[in-house]
Design an enzyme around this catalytic site. Structure first.
Site, PDB file in Angstrom:
ATOM      1  N   LYS A  40     -31.375  12.905  -0.685  1.00 26.88           N
ATOM      2  CA  LYS A  40     -32.365  13.524   0.208  1.00 26.88           C
ATOM      3  C   LYS A  40     -33.288  14.467  -0.582  1.00 26.88           C
ATOM      4  O   LYS A  40     -34.502  14.396  -0.458  1.00 26.88           O
ATOM      5  CB  LYS A  40     -31.662  14.293   1.339  1.00 26.88           C
ATOM      6  N   ARG A  54     -27.571  18.887  11.309  1.00 29.73           N
ATOM      7  CA  ARG A  54     -26.316  18.254  10.948  1.00 29.73           C
ATOM      8  C   ARG A  54     -25.360  18.151  12.128  1.00 29.73           C
ATOM      9  O   ARG A  54     -24.249  17.629  11.956  1.00 29.73           O
ATOM     10  CB  ARG A  54     -25.644  19.048   9.836  1.00 29.73           C
ATOM     11  N   ARG A  72     -24.201  15.551 -10.691  1.00 25.71           N
ATOM     12  CA  ARG A  72     -25.483  16.201 -10.387  1.00 25.71           C
ATOM     13  C   ARG A  72     -25.644  17.514 -11.161  1.00 25.71           C
ATOM     14  O   ARG A  72     -24.721  18.310 -11.255  1.00 25.71           O
ATOM     15  CB  ARG A  72     -25.543  16.487  -8.880  1.00 25.71           C
ATOM     16  N   ARG A  74     -23.660  22.955  -9.122  1.00 27.58           N
ATOM     17  CA  ARG A  74     -23.213  23.657  -7.922  1.00 27.58           C
ATOM     18  C   ARG A  74     -21.701  23.798  -7.903  1.00 27.58           C
ATOM     19  O   ARG A  74     -20.993  22.862  -8.247  1.00 27.58           O
ATOM     20  CB  ARG A  74     -23.678  22.896  -6.675  1.00 27.58           C
ATOM     21  N   ARG A  93     -16.748  17.502   2.459  1.00 22.35           N
ATOM     22  CA  ARG A  93     -18.134  17.442   2.956  1.00 22.35           C
ATOM     23  C   ARG A  93     -18.422  16.074   3.563  1.00 22.35           C
ATOM     24  O   ARG A  93     -19.126  15.957   4.569  1.00 22.35           O
ATOM     25  CB  ARG A  93     -19.113  17.764   1.818  1.00 22.35           C
TER      26      ARG A  93
HETATM   27  P1  ADP Z   1     -28.727  15.106  -1.545  1.00 27.85           P
HETATM   28  O1  ADP Z   1     -29.945  16.015  -1.524  1.00 27.85           O
HETATM   29  O2  ADP Z   1     -28.797  14.041  -0.487  1.00 27.85           O
HETATM   30  O3  ADP Z   1     -27.426  15.846  -1.528  1.00 27.85           O
HETATM   31  P2  ADP Z   1     -29.564  14.574  -4.312  1.00 27.85           P
HETATM   32  O4  ADP Z   1     -31.008  14.220  -4.153  1.00 27.85           O
HETATM   33  O5  ADP Z   1     -29.256  15.913  -4.854  1.00 27.85           O
HETATM   34  O6  ADP Z   1     -28.762  14.305  -2.923  1.00 27.85           O
HETATM   35  O7  ADP Z   1     -28.889  13.428  -5.212  1.00 27.85           O
HETATM   36  C1  ADP Z   1     -27.506  13.516  -5.588  1.00 27.85           C
HETATM   37  C2  ADP Z   1     -27.353  13.060  -7.047  1.00 27.85           C
HETATM   38  O8  ADP Z   1     -27.599  11.641  -7.119  1.00 27.85           O
HETATM   39  C3  ADP Z   1     -28.330  13.717  -8.020  1.00 27.85           C
HETATM   40  O9  ADP Z   1     -27.674  13.950  -9.241  1.00 27.85           O
HETATM   41  C4  ADP Z   1     -29.455  12.679  -8.175  1.00 27.85           C
HETATM   42  O10 ADP Z   1     -30.088  12.762  -9.462  1.00 27.85           O
HETATM   43  C5  ADP Z   1     -28.713  11.371  -8.002  1.00 27.85           C
HETATM   44  N1  ADP Z   1     -29.497  10.326  -7.319  1.00 27.85           N
HETATM   45  C6  ADP Z   1     -30.448  10.494  -6.358  1.00 27.85           C
HETATM   46  N2  ADP Z   1     -30.926   9.286  -5.933  1.00 27.85           N
HETATM   47  C7  ADP Z   1     -30.247   8.340  -6.640  1.00 27.85           C
HETATM   48  C8  ADP Z   1     -30.281   6.897  -6.676  1.00 27.85           C
HETATM   49  N3  ADP Z   1     -31.096   6.187  -5.871  1.00 27.85           N
HETATM   50  N4  ADP Z   1     -29.437   6.264  -7.519  1.00 27.85           N
HETATM   51  C9  ADP Z   1     -28.592   6.979  -8.316  1.00 27.85           C
HETATM   52  N5  ADP Z   1     -28.508   8.327  -8.341  1.00 27.85           N
HETATM   53  C10 ADP Z   1     -29.326   9.005  -7.518  1.00 27.85           C
HETATM   54  P1  AMP Z   2     -26.236  20.759   1.018  1.00 30.66           P
HETATM   55  O1  AMP Z   2     -27.011  21.558   0.004  1.00 30.66           O
HETATM   56  O2  AMP Z   2     -27.104  20.130   2.047  1.00 30.66           O
HETATM   57  O3  AMP Z   2     -25.290  19.784   0.353  1.00 30.66           O
HETATM   58  O4  AMP Z   2     -25.331  21.815   1.813  1.00 30.66           O
HETATM   59  C1  AMP Z   2     -24.343  22.594   1.143  1.00 30.66           C
HETATM   60  C2  AMP Z   2     -23.448  23.277   2.169  1.00 30.66           C
HETATM   61  O5  AMP Z   2     -24.226  24.183   2.972  1.00 30.66           O
HETATM   62  C3  AMP Z   2     -22.780  22.337   3.176  1.00 30.66           C
HETATM   63  O6  AMP Z   2     -21.560  21.802   2.690  1.00 30.66           O
HETATM   64  C4  AMP Z   2     -22.549  23.285   4.367  1.00 30.66           C
HETATM   65  O7  AMP Z   2     -21.442  24.158   4.140  1.00 30.66           O
HETATM   66  C5  AMP Z   2     -23.809  24.156   4.330  1.00 30.66           C
HETATM   67  N1  AMP Z   2     -24.929  23.598   5.133  1.00 30.66           N
HETATM   68  C6  AMP Z   2     -26.158  23.198   4.690  1.00 30.66           C
HETATM   69  N2  AMP Z   2     -26.932  22.800   5.708  1.00 30.66           N
HETATM   70  C7  AMP Z   2     -26.182  22.923   6.828  1.00 30.66           C
HETATM   71  C8  AMP Z   2     -26.424  22.647   8.211  1.00 30.66           C
HETATM   72  N3  AMP Z   2     -27.598  22.149   8.639  1.00 30.66           N
HETATM   73  N4  AMP Z   2     -25.418  22.887   9.087  1.00 30.66           N
HETATM   74  C9  AMP Z   2     -24.237  23.395   8.687  1.00 30.66           C
HETATM   75  N5  AMP Z   2     -23.941  23.672   7.407  1.00 30.66           N
HETATM   76  C10 AMP Z   2     -24.906  23.443   6.471  1.00 30.66           C
END
Ligand code: ADP
Ligand code: AMP
Length: 210
Positions: free
Chosen positions: A14, A89, A123, A157, A168
């Site tokens: 995302k 969410r 990541r 992270r 999660r």
């Molecule tokens: P989200 O915001 O949904 O938690 P991220 O955008 O941070 O996910 O992506 C999670 C990890 O996967 C990052 O390390 C990113 O570089 C990698 N990633 C994102 N899109 C792809 C893809 N299409 N294929 C492989 N790895 C990806």
């Molecule tokens: P994310 O960065 O989206 O992976 O979120 C990291 C953590 O933040 C999650 O595991 C939750 O603990 C909290 N969090 C982020 N967004 C939300 C949301 N919309 N509702 C509830 N918890 C959230």
């Protein structure tokens, strides 16, 4: 004010896609995860209340999240709408959002559970500009140098470990995935196969938005 929601499990891509489409949409990206991490770092009341949930891989209570969003939409840059990443969410969050802005598109980035752990555990991001990379799937072009801003400092992270990821993912299936039907019934839900090349996903998202 009309807004877009990027929907999907943790690690679906995302944030990666949000950064690529924000120029085309003209809408600022709002990640509740980023907002909460900033609150934790700054030691605010919200951060203190949210930290234990985040560390445990659980969802932060709706009341805290909805208040964060209510404040965020008051900012001047939100006047034309926002692009939400990781919010809503839960159904109560989505209901609250519907009273704040009209959601025109929900883009669901679909990735099988079996791929999520390796995505999240690899990541890392740039300390200076926040660009997101992956040890295997999305490396920096020059090792140790951010492609976007040239910084050489990166971070990982605390919750990007296998145990917390599984928590999660459980929270996603139990509390977040019911939203798919909720939005589907409104005719604004677009499913995108997120288990592909990053560029191809961006093309499909822009097409769904056009
Ligand atoms: P989200 O915001 O949904 O938690 P991220 O955008 O941070 O996910 O992506 C999670 C990890 O996967 C990052 O390390 C990113 O570089 C990698 N990633 C994102 N899109 C792809 C893809 N299409 N294929 C492989 N790895 C990806
Ligand atoms: P994310 O960065 O989206 O992976 O979120 C990291 C953590 O933040 C999650 O595991 C939750 O603990 C909290 N969090 C982020 N967004 C939300 C949301 N919309 N509702 C509830 N918890 C959230």
């Amino acid at each position: 004010m009309t807004s877009i929601v990027l929907f999907g499990p943790p690690g679906a891509g995302k944030g990666t896609q949000a950064a690529r489409i924000t120029e085309s949409t003209g809408l600022p990206q709002v990640s509740t995860g980023d907002m909460l991490r900033a609150a934790v770092k700054n030691g605010t009341e919200t951060g203190i209340a949210a930290k234990e949930y985040m560390d445990a891989g659980k969802l932060v209570p709706d009341s805290i999240i909805i208040e964060l969003i209510r404040d965020r939409v008051q900012q001047p840059d939100a006047k034309n709408g926002l692009m939400f990443d990781g919010f809503p969410r839960t159904i109560p969050q989505a209901e609250a959002l519907s009273t704040i802005t009209e959601v025109t598109h929900v883009i669901a980035i679909e990735v099988p559970d079996g791929k999520i752990v390796e995505r999240i555990c690899g990541r890392f991001s740039c300390v200076s500009c926040g660009a997101v990379f992956h040890d295997i799937f999305n490396k920096t072009t020059v090792e140790g140098v951010c492609d976007q801003c040239g910084s050489t400092e990166f971070k990982r992270r605390a919750d990007d470990n296998e145990t917390t990821v599984l928590q999660r993912l459980g929270a996603y299936h139990e509390q977040t995935s019911p939203l798919a039907n909720w939005y589907d019934e409104q005719g604004i839900f677009h499913r995108i196969d997120g288990d592909r090349d990053i560029d191809k996903i961006t093309i499909d998202i822009l097409q769904a938005l056009s």
